[in-house]
Design a protein around this motif. Structure first.
Motif, PDB file in Angstrom:
ATOM      1  N   VAL A  41       8.456  -4.620   8.756  1.00 35.25           N
ATOM      2  CA  VAL A  41       7.931  -3.444   9.445  1.00 35.25           C
ATOM      3  C   VAL A  41       6.530  -3.164   8.923  1.00 35.25           C
ATOM      4  CG1 VAL A  41      10.221  -2.483   9.818  1.00 35.25           C
ATOM      5  CG2 VAL A  41       8.940  -1.811   7.794  1.00 35.25           C
ATOM      6  N   ARG A  42       5.720  -2.581   9.773  1.00 30.86           N
ATOM      7  CA  ARG A  42       4.330  -2.282   9.428  1.00 30.86           C
ATOM      8  C   ARG A  42       4.033  -0.826   9.714  1.00 30.86           C
ATOM      9  NH1 ARG A  42       1.694  -1.724  14.225  1.00 30.86           N
ATOM     10  NH2 ARG A  42       2.682  -2.697  16.052  1.00 30.86           N
ATOM     11  N   ALA A  43       2.985  -0.327   9.085  1.00 26.63           N
ATOM     12  CA  ALA A  43       2.529   1.030   9.381  1.00 26.63           C
ATOM     13  C   ALA A  43       1.895   1.042  10.765  1.00 26.63           C
ATOM     14  CB  ALA A  43       1.524   1.489   8.333  1.00 26.63           C
ATOM     15  N   ALA A  44       2.199   2.082  11.514  1.00 25.14           N
ATOM     16  CA  ALA A  44       1.654   2.219  12.857  1.00 25.14           C
ATOM     17  C   ALA A  44       1.226   3.661  13.066  1.00 25.14           C
ATOM     18  CB  ALA A  44       2.693   1.819  13.904  1.00 25.14           C
ATOM     19  N   ARG A  45       0.468   3.900  14.112  1.00 24.85           N
ATOM     20  CA  ARG A  45       0.030   5.262  14.400  1.00 24.85           C
ATOM     21  C   ARG A  45       1.250   6.157  14.618  1.00 24.85           C
ATOM     22  NH1 ARG A  45      -4.352   6.172  19.032  1.00 24.85           N
ATOM     23  NH2 ARG A  45      -5.530   4.959  17.473  1.00 24.85           N
ATOM     24  N   GLU A  66       5.769  -3.442   4.870  1.00 25.62           N
ATOM     25  CA  GLU A  66       4.371  -3.708   4.569  1.00 25.62           C
ATOM     26  C   GLU A  66       3.668  -2.434   4.099  1.00 25.62           C
ATOM     27  OE1 GLU A  66       2.731  -5.582   8.029  1.00 25.62           O
ATOM     28  OE2 GLU A  66       4.133  -7.289   7.934  1.00 25.62           O
ATOM     29  N   ALA A  67       2.429  -2.551   3.683  1.00 28.18           N
ATOM     30  CA  ALA A  67       1.691  -1.438   3.082  1.00 28.18           C
ATOM     31  C   ALA A  67       1.755  -0.194   3.968  1.00 28.18           C
ATOM     32  CB  ALA A  67       0.240  -1.841   2.834  1.00 28.18           C
ATOM     33  N   GLY A  68       2.219   0.911   3.380  1.00 25.36           N
ATOM     34  CA  GLY A  68       2.245   2.184   4.071  1.00 25.36           C
ATOM     35  C   GLY A  68       3.393   2.360   5.048  1.00 25.36           C
ATOM     36  N   ALA A  69       4.248   1.356   5.193  1.00 26.77           N
ATOM     37  CA  ALA A  69       5.354   1.438   6.153  1.00 26.77           C
ATOM     38  C   ALA A  69       6.597   2.035   5.491  1.00 26.77           C
ATOM     39  CB  ALA A  69       5.673   0.066   6.727  1.00 26.77           C
TER      40      ALA A  69
END
Length: 278
Positions: free
Chosen positions: A25-29, A80-83
């Motif tokens: 998973v990744r950080a998203a808006r 992932e970073a910030g997620a």
């Protein structure tokens, strides 16, 4: 999606379940989102709740219905970073009586990058008499990542009069940060498991247990609140200012869940996966 067909060992040999889930998973808006996803065989992941501003919630589903000797399951997930990622299971996992031969194996490898939040919160694993199960959990963190891990275990269903007079259970947990170990735990039970658990220095007859680890800047502040919710058969301590470890024993699965839910609600800010309430 890729499907792995179970192999056979001859016409008279039983088929063994195979399953694998891998995703990130990744950080998203506005929150987090899936970055990659793949599953295979009889292990699935569903995502019932992906709300803006919140974590991706993944629920693992074992379509084989349980684990027995020779089965192989693996989970690999990364935040992932910030997620933010929360993993749970659809229901209690069941380790059934195993035939002679290799034990069933479940391998979980998780990682959290800088600023990520990761929760590993499977529901209870139930060991049946004659089960043979080997589990391994490895979590690798970057500095600044937050992790909550809890693994509950039930030694036979007390309401059904079940008693584990034979079986094998091996469990290994390793948590590292920047390549350095933060937490290691291991359990090895074999033979008459009920007799082993009855020993005063082991579990004094407890039929269920849970291990919990919180790695966060808030760990020290959370410690007295966790201790206030623990029964006499539980304990929690700090291994480092940001690392809290807890162990809880209970007479059966119902008592374990009754003691565990208020603690999980506290440490997840009342966002425990809905599957725990069903």
């Amino acid at each position: 999606m890729t499907t792995i067909a179970p192999g056979t060992q001859g016409d008279s040999a039983p088929q063994r379940a195979r399953g694998a889930v891998r995703f990130a998973v990744r950080a998203a808006r506005g929150g987090s989102a899936l970055a990659t996803f793949r599953h295979a065989g009889s292990l699935r992941a569903v995502f019932p709740r992906m709300r803006p501003g919140g974590a991706v919630e993944a629920v693992l589903v074992n379509t084989a219905g349980g684990v027995t000797g020779g089965d192989r399951f693996s989970v690999e997930a990364a935040a992932e970073a910030g997620a933010a990622l929360t993993l749970s299971t659809q229901a209690c996992e069941r380790a059934y009586r195993a035939p002679p031969g290799p034990a069933g194996r479940l391998s979980v490898r998780l990682s959290a990058a800088k600023g990520a939040r990761l929760n590993w919160l499977p529901q209870e694993t139930i060991l049946y008499d004659g089960a043979a199960l080997e589990r391994r959990l490895e979590i690798d963190l970057a500095p600044g990542a937050r992790v909550l891990m809890c693994e509950p275990l039930i030694f036979g269903r007390a309401a059904m009069g079940e008693r584990l007079t034979s079986g094998q259970f091996r469990d290994h947990v390793t948590i590292t940060r920047g390549g350095r170990p933060l937490y290691r735990d291991g359990v090895h039970l074999s033979g008459d498991i009920a007799a082993t658990l009855a020993r005063p220095g082991v579990a004094r007859g407890a039929g269920a247990m849970a291990a919990l680890v919180l790695i966060a800047e808030t760990a020290e502040a959370a410690l007295p609140q966790v201790r206030a919710r623990l029964p006499e058969t539980g304990g929690a301590s700090l291994l480092a200012p940001d690392v809290m470890a807890m162990r809880l024993l209970a007479p059966d699965g119902e008592a374990l869940r009754r003691a565990l839910l208020p603690i999980l609600d506290l440490l997840t800010d009342d966002s425990l996966p809905r599957a725990w309430r069903l």
